[in-house]
Design an enzyme around this catalytic site. Sequence first.
Site, mmCIF file in Angstrom:
data_model
loop_
_atom_site.group_PDB
_atom_site.id
_atom_site.type_symbol
_atom_site.label_atom_id
_atom_site.label_comp_id
_atom_site.label_asym_id
_atom_site.label_seq_id
_atom_site.Cartn_x
_atom_site.Cartn_y
_atom_site.Cartn_z
ATOM 1 N N HIS A 141 0.847 -1.204 0.000
ATOM 2 C CA HIS A 141 0.000 0.000 0.000
ATOM 3 C C HIS A 141 0.881 1.253 0.000
ATOM 4 O O HIS A 141 0.626 2.202 -0.735
ATOM 5 C CB HIS A 141 -0.877 0.055 1.268
ATOM 6 C CG HIS A 141 -1.915 -1.019 1.360
ATOM 7 N ND1 HIS A 141 -2.079 -1.806 2.469
ATOM 8 C CD2 HIS A 141 -2.869 -1.426 0.484
ATOM 9 C CE1 HIS A 141 -3.088 -2.643 2.295
ATOM 10 N NE2 HIS A 141 -3.584 -2.443 1.088
ATOM 11 N N LYS A 144 -17.260 -6.127 6.676
ATOM 12 C CA LYS A 144 -16.018 -6.850 6.953
ATOM 13 C C LYS A 144 -15.650 -6.690 8.419
ATOM 14 O O LYS A 144 -15.749 -5.600 8.962
ATOM 15 C CB LYS A 144 -14.862 -6.261 6.124
ATOM 16 C CG LYS A 144 -14.819 -6.697 4.674
ATOM 17 C CD LYS A 144 -13.501 -6.255 4.052
ATOM 18 C CE LYS A 144 -13.453 -6.501 2.558
ATOM 19 N NZ LYS A 144 -12.242 -5.920 1.952
ATOM 20 N N ARG A 158 -2.246 -6.305 -8.221
ATOM 21 C CA ARG A 158 -1.160 -7.246 -7.957
ATOM 22 C C ARG A 158 -1.104 -8.349 -8.997
ATOM 23 O O ARG A 158 -0.049 -8.750 -9.434
ATOM 24 C CB ARG A 158 -1.333 -7.894 -6.572
ATOM 25 C CG ARG A 158 -0.989 -6.982 -5.442
ATOM 26 C CD ARG A 158 -1.540 -7.481 -4.153
ATOM 27 N NE ARG A 158 -2.985 -7.425 -4.166
ATOM 28 C CZ ARG A 158 -3.751 -7.570 -3.118
ATOM 29 N NH1 ARG A 158 -3.214 -7.830 -1.947
ATOM 30 N NH2 ARG A 158 -5.059 -7.470 -3.204
ATOM 31 N N SER A 196 -2.948 -7.680 3.128
ATOM 32 C CA SER A 196 -3.200 -7.482 4.558
ATOM 33 C C SER A 196 -3.615 -8.802 5.210
ATOM 34 O O SER A 196 -3.232 -9.083 6.341
ATOM 35 C CB SER A 196 -4.319 -6.453 4.759
ATOM 36 O OG SER A 196 -3.947 -5.212 4.228
HETATM 37 P P1 ADP Z 1 -9.822 -3.421 -0.253
HETATM 38 O O1 ADP Z 1 -9.835 -1.925 -0.445
HETATM 39 O O2 ADP Z 1 -10.171 -4.155 -1.525
HETATM 40 O O3 ADP Z 1 -10.523 -3.899 0.968
HETATM 41 P P2 ADP Z 1 -7.035 -3.278 0.589
HETATM 42 O O4 ADP Z 1 -7.254 -2.273 1.649
HETATM 43 O O5 ADP Z 1 -6.177 -4.448 0.978
HETATM 44 O O6 ADP Z 1 -8.306 -3.881 -0.046
HETATM 45 O O7 ADP Z 1 -6.316 -2.599 -0.661
HETATM 46 C C1 ADP Z 1 -6.574 -1.304 -1.126
HETATM 47 C C2 ADP Z 1 -5.976 -1.181 -2.514
HETATM 48 O O8 ADP Z 1 -4.576 -1.450 -2.474
HETATM 49 C C3 ADP Z 1 -6.538 -2.146 -3.551
HETATM 50 O O9 ADP Z 1 -6.577 -1.480 -4.801
HETATM 51 C C4 ADP Z 1 -5.528 -3.259 -3.602
HETATM 52 O O10 ADP Z 1 -5.521 -3.936 -4.841
HETATM 53 C C5 ADP Z 1 -4.250 -2.482 -3.392
HETATM 54 N N1 ADP Z 1 -3.186 -3.317 -2.829
HETATM 55 C C6 ADP Z 1 -3.248 -4.161 -1.776
HETATM 56 N N2 ADP Z 1 -2.069 -4.782 -1.564
HETATM 57 C C7 ADP Z 1 -1.219 -4.313 -2.532
HETATM 58 C C8 ADP Z 1 0.131 -4.595 -2.869
HETATM 59 N N3 ADP Z 1 0.862 -5.486 -2.199
HETATM 60 N N4 ADP Z 1 0.669 -3.932 -3.944
HETATM 61 C C9 ADP Z 1 -0.078 -3.049 -4.618
HETATM 62 N N5 ADP Z 1 -1.360 -2.754 -4.375
HETATM 63 C C10 ADP Z 1 -1.943 -3.373 -3.326
#
Ligand code: ADP
Length: 163
Positions: free
Chosen positions: A17, A41, A90, A129
């Site tokens: 992130h 969630k 990803r 995460s």
């Molecule tokens: P969500 O918003 O779908 O509940 P997250 O908070 O985990 O999921 O992720 C927020 C955003 O960051 C999403 O666009 C996700 O694809 C991206 N993301 C999560 N992990 C990574 C990573 N390791 N590298 C790049 N982008 C990521």
Amino acid sequence: MNRALYPGSFDPMTLGHLDIIKRASLMFDELIVAVLNNSEKTALFSVDERVKILTEATKDMKNVRVDSFSGLTVDYCLQNNLHIMIRGLRAVTDFEYELQIAQTNRKISDNKVDTVFLTTDLQYSYLSSSTVKEIARYGGDVSHSVPDYVEAALKEKFKGIRS
Ligand code: ADP
């Protein structure tokens, strides 16, 4: 002014992130990173805790602001006059899901909100995460996946769960 929103659960924020935040902050005059308070969630970290972690991580990035919101992401965008959303990709599995969300958001915002995708840095492409939480729960090493203050917060959360 060119502004964008990076929304997500960030439960907790990982180095994946953070890499997206850093890169997006260089592309826009202002980047708002917003924690989605999703009642569907069950989160490990409260919204306040997630906001605190993101604030610490971005304290040296002058054009990044951290916020939180509930409800539809497009509503948050329109209320705050934001027309670009950043999402990270990803793998192909992310793409299918993200494409559908991006198209839906465009449609329900009357074409006012577009999504810009940034592909993950390869070193973080395996990172999520959920896996970080799973590893931390069982006492594994997450030091390559999150900043040290997130690692400490995870240890605190899972203290006493094992044994
Ligand atoms: P969500 O918003 O779908 O509940 P997250 O908070 O985990 O999921 O992720 C927020 C955003 O960051 C999403 O666009 C996700 O694809 C991206 N993301 C999560 N992990 C990574 C990573 N390791 N590298 C790049 N982008 C990521």
